[in-house]
Design an enzyme around this catalytic site. Structure first.
Site, PDB file in Angstrom:
ATOM      1  N   LYS A 205       1.017  -1.321  -0.005  1.00 22.31           N
ATOM      2  CA  LYS A 205       0.004   0.017   0.030  1.00 22.31           C
ATOM      3  C   LYS A 205       0.893   1.214  -0.058  1.00 22.31           C
ATOM      4  O   LYS A 205       1.992   1.286   0.618  1.00 22.31           O
ATOM      5  CB  LYS A 205      -1.029   0.052   1.256  1.00 22.31           C
ATOM      6  N   HIS A 336     -10.186  -8.972  -7.672  1.00 25.62           N
ATOM      7  CA  HIS A 336     -10.097  -8.041  -6.502  1.00 25.62           C
ATOM      8  C   HIS A 336     -10.606  -8.973  -5.392  1.00 25.62           C
ATOM      9  O   HIS A 336     -11.584  -9.617  -5.345  1.00 25.62           O
ATOM     10  CB  HIS A 336     -10.698  -6.930  -6.257  1.00 25.62           C
TER      11      HIS A 336
END
Length: 406
Positions: A205, A336
């Site tokens: 991230k 996803h």
């Protein structure tokens, strides 16, 4: 005039009966050999091992993630066949999904479970006044996935084989070890362990308010992994266009597999501009909740990797439409989350996909997926190949049954 007179004198009772025949389950014919006898829905809350944060938390838009609510649907037919499906919501929305599922579940009783597209349409239109995307279709997704699981089990095939697999394994990358709530040392250690576990890529991230911190974290992970393991980054929609361009250029030295969600999920034009501007591929799509929204990404050429999420878009039935459109546009695909399901769908996609490895969901199921040589192996088990664990039953906070035995 004669036709008008006929309509005027048609009784309300006859009209109602005709409508009822049209919208109810089809009359049994030679082509139909089974019917849905019962449906059970469950609201199950999966606790995470610790609080998880990404850029949305750092910008104050969300609180850390501590649990994931699931909607499970278990469908049983008159012949005794069973299918299991699920949807989910991170943070809020799980109660709403369960509530909507309660409203429409009885509409499945008596249907031929093989008529999946027609059933999907029926369920979506039952709640069409609240929309044909978002929470409403996410409730439908649990039933749709259960029906596909059932159909594959009836055929004695893994779902990937029922759909028509292009491959028996899919390149996989891990995300669960790269959150901003972990220190750079922890992220580096997790990345090394991921590579050692036979997973082919690592996603971390980004989206720190201080972009220099992002660059240092990326550099540290890249150095630890070397060139053998793919590296991706995910900004979780928290950059504006200027920041995305600047960061995209700064990240090019790391030879990333892609930059994910650099902009707001609905900014198809902005993503398209980035895709043209940057050498690094652009990926997005996970937050979209309909086929129509994915069409915008495809139409604008917004992505190199499209990332639909089957539970979010309404199940496997709409996901297959996205697959067809994306395949026609020669896009790569990286579905996803929910690897247990998306492994099968990715295996059936024509253009060399990735699948996302998240070990968070493993406690919900009795079965485990195998990774080897950087790839995730399609299991030989019929259907999706999962069954609910005792732990999942214990985390269930509400359930309801419809049909025989209710």
């Amino acid at each position: 005039m004669a036709e008008s007179t006929f309509l005027d004198f048609t009784s309300a009772t006859e009209t109602s009966a005709a409508n009822e025949r049209h919208f109810s389950a089809l009359e049994r014919g030679e082509a139909s050999t089974d019917r849905i006898a019962s449906v059970r829905i469950s609201h199950t809350v999966l606790p995470l091992k610790g609080a998880i944060s990404d850029a949305k938390v750092l910008t104050g838009r969300q609180k850390p993630l501590t649990e994931v609510p699931f909607l499970f649907a278990e469908i049983t037919t008159e012949a005794g066949l069973e299918g299991i499906g699920f949807s989910y919501s991170k943070r809020k929305g799980g109660d709403g999904q369960f509530a909507h599922a309660r409203e429409i579940a009885a509409d499945l009783i008596g249907e031929d479970p093989s008529d999946i597209q027609r059933i999907w349409t029926k369920l979506v239109w039952a709640g069409a006044s609240v929309g044909r995307s978002g929470l409403a279709v996410q409730a439908v997704a649990a039933f749709d996935i259960a029906l596909w699981d059932l159909k594959a089990k009836r055929a004695g095939l893994p779902l990937a084989k029922l759909l028509g697999a292009h491959r028996d394994s899919v390149a996989c990358y891990n995300t669960s070890g790269g959150f901003l709530s972990s220190s750079v040392e922890e992220v580096v250690a997790n990345a090394r362990q991921t590579a050692a576990d036979g997973i082919g890529g690592v996603k971390i991230k980004v989206g720190q308010p201080d972009t220099r911190i992002d660059l240092k974290r990326v550099a540290a992970v890249k150095e630890a992994l070397g060139e053998e393991t793919a590296l991706m980054v995910d900004a979780n929609q928290q950059w504006n266009r200027g920041t995305a361009v600047r960061m995209g250029r700064a990240l090019e030295e790391f030879d990333l597999a892609w930059i994910e969600e650099p902009l707001d999920a609905y900014d198809a034009e902005g993503h398209a501009d980035l895709a043209r501007e940057l050498a690094t591929p652009i990926a997005t799509g996970e937050m979209l909740t309909s086929v129509a929204e994915h069409v915008e990404l495809i139409r604008h050429r917004s992505v190199d990797f499209i990332q639909p999420d089957a539970p979010r878009v309404g199940g496997i039935t709409p996901f297959l439409k996205i697959m067809a459109l994306a395949g026609h546009a020669n896009l790569r695909m990286a579905p996803h989350y929910v690897m247990e399901l998306h492994l099968h769908l990715a295996a059936a996609y024509e253009h060399d996909p990735w699948v996302e490895h998240f070990d968070w969901l493993e406690p919900l199921f009795n079965e485990r997926l195998e990774t080897r040589g950087g790839r995730m192996i399609v299991p030989a088990r019929p259907g999706i190949g999962v069954s609910l664990s005792d732990a999942a039953r214990g985390w269930t906070t509400a359930s309801e049954r419809f049909g025989s035995g209710a």
